[in-house]
Design a protein around this motif. Structure first.
Motif, PDB file in Angstrom:
ATOM      1  N   PRO A 198       0.803  -1.231   0.000  1.00  0.00           N
ATOM      2  CA  PRO A 198       0.000   0.000   0.000  1.00  0.00           C
ATOM      3  C   PRO A 198       0.834   1.278   0.000  1.00  0.00           C
ATOM      4  O   PRO A 198       0.478   2.239  -0.678  1.00  0.00           O
ATOM      5  CB  PRO A 198      -0.846  -0.124   1.270  1.00  0.00           C
ATOM      6  N   LEU A 199       1.927   1.321   0.759  1.00  0.00           N
ATOM      7  CA  LEU A 199       2.686   2.578   0.827  1.00  0.00           C
ATOM      8  C   LEU A 199       3.371   2.906  -0.506  1.00  0.00           C
ATOM      9  O   LEU A 199       3.285   4.052  -0.968  1.00  0.00           O
ATOM     10  CB  LEU A 199       3.705   2.506   1.964  1.00  0.00           C
ATOM     11  N   PRO A 200       4.054   1.989  -1.151  1.00  0.00           N
ATOM     12  CA  PRO A 200       4.608   2.306  -2.482  1.00  0.00           C
ATOM     13  C   PRO A 200       3.521   2.711  -3.487  1.00  0.00           C
ATOM     14  O   PRO A 200       3.751   3.556  -4.348  1.00  0.00           O
ATOM     15  CB  PRO A 200       5.313   1.017  -2.897  1.00  0.00           C
ATOM     16  N   LEU A 201       2.342   2.063  -3.356  1.00  0.00           N
ATOM     17  CA  LEU A 201       1.256   2.435  -4.263  1.00  0.00           C
ATOM     18  C   LEU A 201       0.827   3.878  -4.034  1.00  0.00           C
ATOM     19  O   LEU A 201       0.649   4.647  -4.993  1.00  0.00           O
ATOM     20  CB  LEU A 201       0.072   1.498  -4.059  1.00  0.00           C
ATOM     21  N   LEU A 202       0.696   4.261  -2.745  1.00  0.00           N
ATOM     22  CA  LEU A 202       0.336   5.660  -2.443  1.00  0.00           C
ATOM     23  C   LEU A 202       1.447   6.608  -2.901  1.00  0.00           C
ATOM     24  O   LEU A 202       1.179   7.724  -3.341  1.00  0.00           O
ATOM     25  CB  LEU A 202       0.089   5.825  -0.947  1.00  0.00           C
ATOM     26  N   GLY A 203       2.677   6.173  -2.802  1.00  0.00           N
ATOM     27  CA  GLY A 203       3.788   7.005  -3.259  1.00  0.00           C
ATOM     28  C   GLY A 203       3.709   7.308  -4.740  1.00  0.00           C
ATOM     29  O   GLY A 203       4.131   8.375  -5.195  1.00  0.00           O
ATOM     30  N   LYS A 204       3.176   6.337  -5.497  1.00  0.00           N
ATOM     31  CA  LYS A 204       3.006   6.562  -6.932  1.00  0.00           C
ATOM     32  C   LYS A 204       1.779   7.428  -7.229  1.00  0.00           C
ATOM     33  O   LYS A 204       1.773   8.214  -8.175  1.00  0.00           O
ATOM     34  CB  LYS A 204       2.873   5.221  -7.651  1.00  0.00           C
ATOM     35  N   LEU A 205       0.739   7.265  -6.413  1.00  0.00           N
ATOM     36  CA  LEU A 205      -0.519   7.973  -6.685  1.00  0.00           C
ATOM     37  C   LEU A 205      -0.496   9.425  -6.214  1.00  0.00           C
ATOM     38  O   LEU A 205      -1.171  10.273  -6.801  1.00  0.00           O
ATOM     39  CB  LEU A 205      -1.690   7.244  -6.019  1.00  0.00           C
ATOM     40  N   LEU A 206       0.256   9.701  -5.167  1.00  0.00           N
ATOM     41  CA  LEU A 206       0.251  11.038  -4.573  1.00  0.00           C
ATOM     42  C   LEU A 206       1.535  11.761  -4.943  1.00  0.00           C
ATOM     43  O   LEU A 206       2.640  11.240  -4.720  1.00  0.00           O
ATOM     44  CB  LEU A 206       0.113  10.954  -3.049  1.00  0.00           C
ATOM     45  N   HIS A 207       1.368  12.948  -5.493  1.00  0.00           N
ATOM     46  CA  HIS A 207       2.524  13.744  -5.900  1.00  0.00           C
ATOM     47  C   HIS A 207       2.455  15.096  -5.204  1.00  0.00           C
ATOM     48  O   HIS A 207       1.385  15.694  -5.115  1.00  0.00           O
ATOM     49  CB  HIS A 207       2.544  13.965  -7.419  1.00  0.00           C
ATOM     50  N   PRO A 208       3.576  15.589  -4.697  1.00  0.00           N
ATOM     51  CA  PRO A 208       3.574  16.934  -4.111  1.00  0.00           C
ATOM     52  C   PRO A 208       3.110  17.943  -5.167  1.00  0.00           C
ATOM     53  O   PRO A 208       3.490  17.863  -6.341  1.00  0.00           O
ATOM     54  CB  PRO A 208       5.038  17.159  -3.731  1.00  0.00           C
ATOM     55  N   THR A 209       2.279  18.863  -4.772  1.00  0.00           N
ATOM     56  CA  THR A 209       1.748  19.862  -5.701  1.00  0.00           C
ATOM     57  C   THR A 209       2.187  21.246  -5.278  1.00  0.00           C
ATOM     58  O   THR A 209       2.327  21.538  -4.086  1.00  0.00           O
ATOM     59  CB  THR A 209       0.218  19.804  -5.753  1.00  0.00           C
ATOM     60  N   SER A 210       2.388  22.102  -6.273  1.00  0.00           N
ATOM     61  CA  SER A 210       2.821  23.466  -5.971  1.00  0.00           C
ATOM     62  C   SER A 210       1.669  24.335  -5.492  1.00  0.00           C
ATOM     63  O   SER A 210       1.879  25.346  -4.831  1.00  0.00           O
ATOM     64  CB  SER A 210       3.436  24.100  -7.232  1.00  0.00           C
ATOM     65  N   HIS A 211       0.403  23.936  -5.827  1.00  0.00           N
ATOM     66  CA  HIS A 211      -0.719  24.791  -5.461  1.00  0.00           C
ATOM     67  C   HIS A 211      -1.234  24.510  -4.056  1.00  0.00           C
ATOM     68  O   HIS A 211      -2.107  25.209  -3.567  1.00  0.00           O
ATOM     69  CB  HIS A 211      -1.864  24.628  -6.475  1.00  0.00           C
ATOM     70  N   SER A 212      -0.714  23.470  -3.421  1.00  0.00           N
ATOM     71  CA  SER A 212      -1.164  23.166  -2.055  1.00  0.00           C
ATOM     72  C   SER A 212       0.047  22.775  -1.224  1.00  0.00           C
ATOM     73  O   SER A 212       0.811  21.888  -1.602  1.00  0.00           O
ATOM     74  CB  SER A 212      -2.192  22.031  -2.059  1.00  0.00           C
ATOM     75  N   PRO A 213       0.229  23.406  -0.061  1.00  0.00           N
ATOM     76  CA  PRO A 213       1.382  23.063   0.781  1.00  0.00           C
ATOM     77  C   PRO A 213       1.214  21.714   1.473  1.00  0.00           C
ATOM     78  O   PRO A 213       2.170  21.164   1.994  1.00  0.00           O
ATOM     79  CB  PRO A 213       1.429  24.214   1.792  1.00  0.00           C
ATOM     80  N   ARG A 214       0.013  21.184   1.462  1.00  0.00           N
ATOM     81  CA  ARG A 214      -0.254  19.937   2.161  1.00  0.00           C
ATOM     82  C   ARG A 214      -0.304  18.787   1.156  1.00  0.00           C
ATOM     83  O   ARG A 214      -0.948  18.869   0.112  1.00  0.00           O
ATOM     84  CB  ARG A 214      -1.577  20.030   2.919  1.00  0.00           C
ATOM     85  N   LEU A 215       0.354  17.707   1.519  1.00  0.00           N
ATOM     86  CA  LEU A 215       0.371  16.547   0.629  1.00  0.00           C
ATOM     87  C   LEU A 215      -1.005  15.909   0.537  1.00  0.00           C
ATOM     88  O   LEU A 215      -1.443  15.486  -0.538  1.00  0.00           O
ATOM     89  CB  LEU A 215       1.394  15.530   1.143  1.00  0.00           C
ATOM     90  N   ILE A 216      -1.691  15.833   1.649  1.00  0.00           N
ATOM     91  CA  ILE A 216      -3.045  15.251   1.681  1.00  0.00           C
ATOM     92  C   ILE A 216      -3.970  16.246   2.357  1.00  0.00           C
ATOM     93  O   ILE A 216      -3.821  16.548   3.549  1.00  0.00           O
ATOM     94  CB  ILE A 216      -3.054  13.913   2.459  1.00  0.00           C
TER      95      ILE A 216
END
Length: 715
Positions: free
Chosen positions: A633-651
């Motif tokens: 699950p964690l590697p999968l979330l690492g692929k699905l979630l990308h840091p974004t410039s428009h939001s300081p929060r990852l989730i």
């Protein structure tokens, strides 16, 4: 039209066309007046007077032709003399008598007159000029010199003999001299001396033409007259017996001639104007152009310039914009160059323009344009007219003047105010990076008939490389009610979606993918509902096409234009489309089976997110199956979630809702519980994975708390 002859010095007035300005009638009046003058005096000077470009040469030409058409043996003989060709009195004198001799018939009864005219010319000309007058070769000069000093060759005797011979034959000679106002002061005085004194012969009359004010200015630069307009006028009065002032070129004449020239221009290029184009051009003409088209020559020059450059642009630019730009290029070349320097500001594509609109008042912005026009060389009396012409061309200038404007209208009519068409007006053709309208339409026709050709291939290539302009041009045709091959275009757009190379526009806010999405939305809504699902399924046949299909479905079904990317399935066709696109996404993800989550590609994770937007209910069991079969699950979330410039929060709450829709948060927390419970010093080495775990810890609900609602997500 028969008189569509723009590149000669005749202002459309000849035997083929009607006498629009009454020049034929005035020429007949001049011929009649010549007869009256001849009846009252045996020599005289008549002057045809009018501004430059007013048609003096045309009238002179008609006078000559009318005189030459007379059959009576006692009628006029014509000698045309161009004073520009001679720089001194002796040369001009020799030329005058040479022209008079040449005008005399070659019959026997004229032989004495020709001899006497030649003799008078020899008597008053230096030997060096005799060959031009009498046709002597260099070997005969010695004999001519001997004859002069040994015979009775005094100037007064020669003049009396010439006068007697001219009186005896009794037929008048008209010496025509045009454009005297273009001579230097010294040359002009030489001509007047010749006309008034030396050439004052019986049955020899002069018809000269000039612009009076220019001639007066020239005379005032001479030592004889000095800087006095009154003395210059008195001098002219001594030379000229009869003034023939060319009839004024009235506003109605200018308008009639301009209409005739415009019609000739349109006919020669097989074009016509729509009622709206006629209205726009009339506004430009009567408010601004007419005051600058004050002579037939000015009208002819303007439309001649238009004819010279319209050919490759016909059908590819707005005709009225082209005519206004041609006027500026012809009459205000500095302004025409200014257009190129301020392209971004004029088309509204510069950051500086947007900033000024937010910080400056319309009056300030208008004054800025006035200053630019002065720097471009526009005279003060023309500043407002030129500025208003720019406002007719460019919505941005219209806004700077404090008026409303329609930026879409300029693009719809292929106007210079559109960044998509501006360059055509500056290069007098279609640039290499542009596609002519005929080729564009042919490409659409080929796509409609499912018979792709060279034009269609070029259009699809430019759809990738010049996405924004091509999509706008397609939208323009759609807005105009032109039937488009929506199905073929949607499929082609889906095929190109992952290969777009065009740079973002609107200060980087709109990328090429967004341009395609907006066009795809509009094209899909143009299709009958029963055709939409099959088209979307065909678009989703490739992974890139699936992305566009999902986003198109989202934009069509989200009628409230909310930011949520959830596909709202409210109609049968959209349910069918959702299922068909989801099926294609699942097929594209089939190769992921048997691979660890760490090896998922960006395309794979994008497809998973697309699946989440179309049908999350079917995605959840698919993900659980892969998690049960070995995906961590964690590697999968690492692929699905990308840091974004428009939001300081990852989730954030939106992302959390998306994860809940995809996994079910309870199940996800259960699978990650050992890692979530771990001490900080046992955090994963991968910093991104560690950030994900920390974000989930912060959002983990207390025992018994329900999961957050599924509110959609944006990644």
């Amino acid at each position: 039209m028969s008189d569509a002859r723009f590149f000669n010095d005749e202002p459309f007035l000849d035997d083929e066309g009607s006498d629009l300005l009454g020049r034929e009638q005035y020429a007949r009046h001049t011929v009649e007046l010549l007869g009256r003058v001849r009846a009252q005096t045996e020599t005289g000077v008549l002057a045809l007077i009018g501004p430059w470009g007013s048609g003096k040469s045309t009238v002179l030409g008609k006078v000559i032709r009318l005189l030459q058409q007379q059959d009576n043996s006692q009628d006029w003989l014509i000698a045309e003399l161009n004073p520009w060709l001679y720089s001194d009195l002796e040369s001009l004198t020799a030329a005058l008598f040479s022209e008079i001799r040449a005008a005399l018939p070659k019959e026997e009864r004229w032989s004495e007159a020709r001899q006497r005219i030649g003799g008078f010319g020899q008597a008053i000309s230096p030997l060096g000029k005799l060959t031009a007058l009498a046709g002597l070769d260099s070997e005969s000069l010695i004999q001519a010199f001997s004859d002069r000093i040994s015979g009775d060759t005094s100037a007064s005797t020669a003049k009396r003999r010439a006068e007697d011979a001219l009186r005896q034959v009794g037929q008048p000679v008209l010496v025509v001299m045009d454009d005297l106002d273009r001579l230097t002061p010294d040359e002009l005085l030489l001509v007047f001396k010749l006309v008034r004194l030396v050439g004052h012969l019986p049955n020899v009359y002069y018809l000269i033409s000039f612009d009076e004010q220019t001639l007066l200015d020239v005379l005032q630069r001479s030592d004889l007259v000095g800087d006095s307009e009154s003395r210059a006028r008195e001098f002219l009065e001594k030379i000229i017996q009869v003034r023939l002032d060319l009839p004024a070129f009235r506003e109605r004449d200018a308008a009639a001639m301009s209409i005739r020239a415009l019609n000739a221009l349109l006919d020669s290029h097989s074009l016509s104007m729509t009622p709206s184009e006629e209205q726009r051009f009339s506004e430009a003409y009567f408010r601004h152009l007419q005051d600058r088209l004050q002579t037939p020559r000015a009208v002819k020059r303007y439309f001649g310039q238009a004819d010279a450059t319209l050919g490759p642009l016909a059908g590819n630019v707005d005709l009225v914009d082209f005519l206004i730009v041609t006027f500026l290029r012809t009459n205000e070349p500095g302004v025409y160059r200014l257009l190129g320097r301020h392209r971004a500001a004029l088309t509204g594509t510069s950051i500086d323009t947007a900033q000024r609109h937010s910080t400056q008042q319309p009056g300030e912005r208008a004054e800025r344009w006035r200053r630019r026009l002065r720097e471009a060389g526009v005279a003060d009396e023309h500043i407002e007219g030129v500025l208003n012409l720019l406002a007719l061309l460019f919505p941005t200038v219209q806004q700077d003047l404090g008026n409303g404007s329609d930026t879409k209208a300029a693009a719809q009519r292929r106007g210079i105010g559109s960044t998509d068409y501006f360059d055509r007006y500056m290069v007098f053709g279609i640039p290499d990076d542009d596609l002519p309208e005929a080729a564009f339409d042919q490409a659409l026709t080929q796509l409609t008939a499912d018979a792709p050709g060279e034009e269609a291939a070029e259009l699809l290539l430019r759809l990738r490389d010049d996405t924004h302009r091509i999509t706008r041009r397609i939208e323009q045709r759609r807005s105009a009610g032109i039937h488009l091959p929506a199905t073929a275009l949607l499929k082609a757009m889906a095929d190109s979606y992952g290969q777009l190379t065009a740079e973002p526009e609107m200060m980087g806010l709109v990328n090429s993918g967004m341009s395609l999405q907006f066009l795809a939305r509009d094209l899909l809504t143009d299709l009958p509902p029963e055709q939409r699902a099959p088209v979307l399924a065909a678009m989703a046949a490739t992974p890139d096409g699936a992305f566009l299909a999902v986003r198109t479905l989202h934009r069509v079904t989200n009628s409230d234009n909310s930011d949520s990317e959830e596909v709202q399935t409210v109609e049968d066709w959209s349910l069918q489309a959702r299922d068909a696109v989801t099926e294609q996404i699942a097929l594209h993800l089939t190769p992921t089976t048997g691979r660890p989550a760490e090896e998922l590609t960006e395309s794979d994770t994008d497809l998973i997110w697309m699946w989440r937007h179309t049908h999350p209910v079917s995605l959840r069991p698919w993900l659980r199956q892969h998690l049960n079969n070995g995906w961590e699950p964690l590697p999968l979330l690492g692929k699905l979630l990308h840091p974004t410039s428009h939001s300081p929060r990852l989730i954030d709450e939106s992302v959390l809702a998306g994860l809940d829709a995809m996994f079910g948060l309870d199940d996800l927390y259960t699978r990650l519980d050992p890692l979530l419970q771990a001490e900080t010093d046992n955090s994963p080495a991968d910093e991104h994975h560690a950030d994900i775990l920390q974000a989930l810890r912060e959002h983990r609900p207390a025992t018994g708390q329900t999961s957050p609602p599924d509110s959609g997500t944006t990644t």
